[in-house]
Design an enzyme around this catalytic site. Structure first.
Site, mmCIF file in Angstrom:
data_model
loop_
_atom_site.group_PDB
_atom_site.id
_atom_site.type_symbol
_atom_site.label_atom_id
_atom_site.label_comp_id
_atom_site.label_asym_id
_atom_site.label_seq_id
_atom_site.Cartn_x
_atom_site.Cartn_y
_atom_site.Cartn_z
ATOM 1 N N SER D 61 72.837 -24.221 -59.937
ATOM 2 C CA SER D 61 73.750 -23.205 -60.483
ATOM 3 C C SER D 61 75.167 -23.285 -59.938
ATOM 4 C CB SER D 61 73.213 -21.805 -60.202
ATOM 5 O OG SER D 61 72.096 -21.542 -61.011
ATOM 6 N N LYS D 64 77.794 -24.172 -62.261
ATOM 7 C CA LYS D 64 78.323 -23.217 -63.241
ATOM 8 C C LYS D 64 79.811 -22.956 -63.042
ATOM 9 C CE LYS D 64 73.864 -20.838 -63.788
ATOM 10 N NZ LYS D 64 73.012 -19.725 -63.295
ATOM 11 N N TYR D 189 73.721 -29.249 -69.891
ATOM 12 C CA TYR D 189 73.460 -28.246 -68.859
ATOM 13 C C TYR D 189 72.423 -28.748 -67.849
ATOM 14 C CZ TYR D 189 72.115 -23.836 -66.681
ATOM 15 O OH TYR D 189 71.832 -22.846 -65.770
ATOM 16 N N TYR D 241 73.711 -14.212 -57.831
ATOM 17 C CA TYR D 241 72.705 -13.598 -58.692
ATOM 18 C C TYR D 241 72.748 -12.074 -58.512
ATOM 19 C CZ TYR D 241 71.073 -18.455 -58.696
ATOM 20 O OH TYR D 241 70.997 -19.813 -58.800
#
Lengths: 305, 305, 305, 305
Positions: D61, D64, D189, D241
């Site tokens: 992640s 991102k 992705y 998160y």
């Protein structure tokens, strides 16, 4: 028939140990967890019973169908269902989520707590005492039992600890679903939930529905036929909390349960059934009572479907 | 009877202007929005019809009951309902929320898209062609119509634009509700939704349910009685999307609608009813079709409640 | 600087027409919708202002940071955050959903209404009057303004119409997040929201944060440095309701808004900023006030990021 | 400094046993659960490290933020944030609920999976290979490391098992948030998540943010200052998160974590920090890595608040 009932009760009594007594108010934890009983009244006047059919318990959510009848008779179906929906929900009976997510902030149906409280708020009366008095008198008439009364310690316990119901009611006050004073409405609601009944009383109420609204003993019409149809339908789709769908598939009788351990079940044109079994499953239905009804429905082929 | 049907059709045709054609796939917007028709077959073999009963339309969600029958007959009731619930929901047919909020990530019932896709994934067959072939053959048998076939342009359109259904299916793949390849399952689902029928076909399928699973023309048992009971129950609690509760109160017939404009309704022991009316209300049900059924149910006192 | 402020105020005044006055209590609709003013106090003692900086308004949600300070100083950070979370939410300030969905039924953070009410319930005092008196005295100290008082008609209006806040509070009572009497807690909450301030008062409070907890005028330490750090962080992540994320990106100042039209913004090590502009956007933030802060932050490069 | 880092690593290594390796793809369970390492690069060119700083892991992640930079540089901030929100959420990184509940069906922010996939779909390139190539080249530039490459077995594993991400992407396709072919977007992705890095690489990327977008070694401006400000803000509000709020309070550094066990943290104007620790807490953040950053932030007073 008596033999059949006895067999069914005794073979399902083992389920009571898997359930739990309702614990949200201290008074309800005093019930006998092992109890299980049934009372049946048929349209031709016969009575059958087995097990612990004589014990008393509070009517709790089963009262929701009584206040719904009165609200409809007071205001008409259209008005009532402009404030409360008719759709089943997979959420539990005390959920508040749907009140916020729902476009109109209407409670989804009159069998969840929010919808039942809104329903009570629509019953006419000059004050809360008159409203409750009308509910009690109507319940007596449905049961043919003049001796019904409120269990005061349960009522006081409900009133004192009813924060979740207060949350639901104040939410609906904020969205104008409830117009009356919230505490007055809740007082009536807590009281109607605390009416003490037996499985026989439930079977008598169910019998009126089985007879499409006419009292089988007095032959008096207690409510219009259309009202019995509405109530039976809503019991079928929403009466057993968020297990209503499964109950309809497995048992197929318009029914309503309460956390006091009661279940009222209607076999249209045939009989009224009252069950008591205070040990509850996780949805809040009498755990052994549901099994009793499953066996009974299969044995006598009672499913309406 | 023919006169009654004609009156009902003509007096409810005005509702079609208030509805909209399904627009999620381009093909469906080509339907005739003003159309409205009905076809009734009774258990003693009579046929009645009125309006635009001859037009063809795709079966869409009504196919969900057919794949559910096959899945239960293939796997048994217990297995099927270990993967798909039986509870009605207030959420719309293509909602994905419940898949995440639900403890077990089970789709709530087999009548919403997620549940129907999961149901299709349980039907046996060596490959997707065999699975679909079994569905089509079974549908032909239910209708007594050997000529049924897939509307290819609708099927291609569904397959090309079915992103929401892919989202549902991949979610269920991630939670192991679906075990097969997602695209293969969806291909069958899109195809079964694209089977072209008439209101007569729907009335014939409904008639099999009205006759508890035995074909009224061939007298062959097509499915066990218990399966018809399960399907009728689930149609009652979940068949009309998130308007099922209101439909049960107002009409009281086990029914299933599709966004192609069809409604299949069962009057147990009496008749099978097929409706077509492509203009939909906001829930996805034929807007005039629901009104037709309301009048019919009142006139003939068809409600099961 | 004065010139800059005047330009910014005048060029953003046009946004006021796009906003709406808070309407949930009748008293708030009496505000002047066109008003817009700013007051800045720097750490070296300078004061700058422009527009309608002198008008009075109720502090509303900006009081949430004050009760949070006191609750932390009374109970320690760990206790407070065992009852109230620290996570931002995309839901609106009066949402009740998260209380039910959340595993622990904790309100997500102290800046939404549920969290603020829970926070107030943790402030010590022998009765509600003492609790409120402590809040008012602390606010006076933060502002260096002995004249602060409650706007009685707003307070009465809040108390009378606060059904949504009652719903939140009773829900938290039912899950034991709130231990005190709900009506007593709400009374304090309604009163603290009704304290009347000016943009100057807000700029003084902000200045204490900009100075890490030491009063710039009395040089007294009003709260520990760590508490100012916690408050500034929570203002950054949660201070502007469900527009906090966008506000952080566009403006980047720890800020808290109230539906009275106030915004308090901290430029750490530099200045305290108070804004008034009662016309609100749909999230509940001063619509022109946010624009003023955007221009100011860009012109003076105030973003902490 | 080296001594400090060693002490912090060794005293926090005990937390690794309380965490779990990411298990959603088989490949990730092969990581060393006990590993814990840190690498710091300061703006004046010093490097410090301790523990298992040399082990390789997939960026997951943390990528991102890289695709977000490129999407903004390709399309402008306004376009990107018309498709993806900027608001933090209390829901977990792979939640699909918000896509349905949200009015505009926009993913709430670019740090949850849905938002990140939407972001990738906005990156320009004639095909998916060019899009990915641009991402990889940009990552190399940020790290100053020409040797970065994809871990093929992780990539294949992600691609094979990424049903939940497919569900998110197809949902966004159905609401037109994603315009490109879903499988092509997901391929990019999955690949970007599978880029293999070390804690040193992360510290170098972080250093570029600490230096407001200018490479400290080549002195080349890699991205506009405003972009670094946006990224740092979003990392602060959404980077960890649904523990972002608590992380901001306790640590106060713009950071981004990945389920490969990495954390990238920026101390603006001071240093870039890279952490590796594959044992994760229940939110998906490196369980010991968060503790390491807590100690480091306290010891060196790094919080931006």
């Amino acid at each position: 028939m008596e033999k059949l009932l006895e067999n069914i009760i005794e073979s399902n009594r083992r389920y009571t140990v898997q359930g739990e007594l309702a614990s949200y108010i201290p008074e309800l934890t005093k019930a006998n967890k092992d109890a299980l009983g049934i009372f049946i009244t048929t349209l031709n006047g016969e009575e059958f019973y087995a097990g612990d059919n004589e014990i008393k318990f509070t009517i709790q959510s089963i009262s929701k169908i009584i206040s719904l009848i009165i609200a409809i008779m007071d205001n008409g179906k259209d008005y009532v269902f402009s404030k409360v929906g008719m759709e089943p929900t997979k959420d539990s009976f005390n959920s508040i989520i749907d009140l916020e997510l729902n476009d109109l902030n209407k409670p989804l149906n009159p069998m969840i707590n929010a919808g039942a409280i809104a329903t009570v708020s629509m019953i006419r009366g000059k004050d809360k005492d008159e409203v409750f008095s009308r509910i009690l008198e109507f319940t007596k008439k449905l049961c043919g039992n003049e001796d019904l009364k409120v269990n005061e310690s349960v009522y006081i316990s409900e009133k004192k600890t009813g924060s979740r119901n207060r949350a639901l009611a104040y939410f609906m006050k904020s969205t104008s679903i409830i117009e009356k004073d919230v505490e007055e409405v809740l007082d009536v609601y807590f009281k109607q939930c605390s009416i003490e009944v037996t499985s026989k009383d439930l079977s008598k109420i169910a019998l009126v529905f089985a007879n499409e609204g006419v009292s089988p003993w007095s032959e008096e019409r207690i409510m219009p036929k259309e009202v019995t149809r509405i109530i039976k339908t809503i019991m079928t789709t929403c009466g057993m909390y968020d297990a209503s769908g499964e109950f309809a598939v497995n048992i197929g009788l318009p029914s309503k349960s309460g956390v006091g351990g009661g279940i009222l079940a209607v076999a249209p044109g045939k009989m009224g059934i009252g069950i008591v079994g205070p040990a509850l499953d996780e949805k809040g239905n009498s755990i052994a009572g549901v099994e009793v009804l499953k066996d009974l429905s299969h044995e006598l082929e009672l499913s309406i479907f």
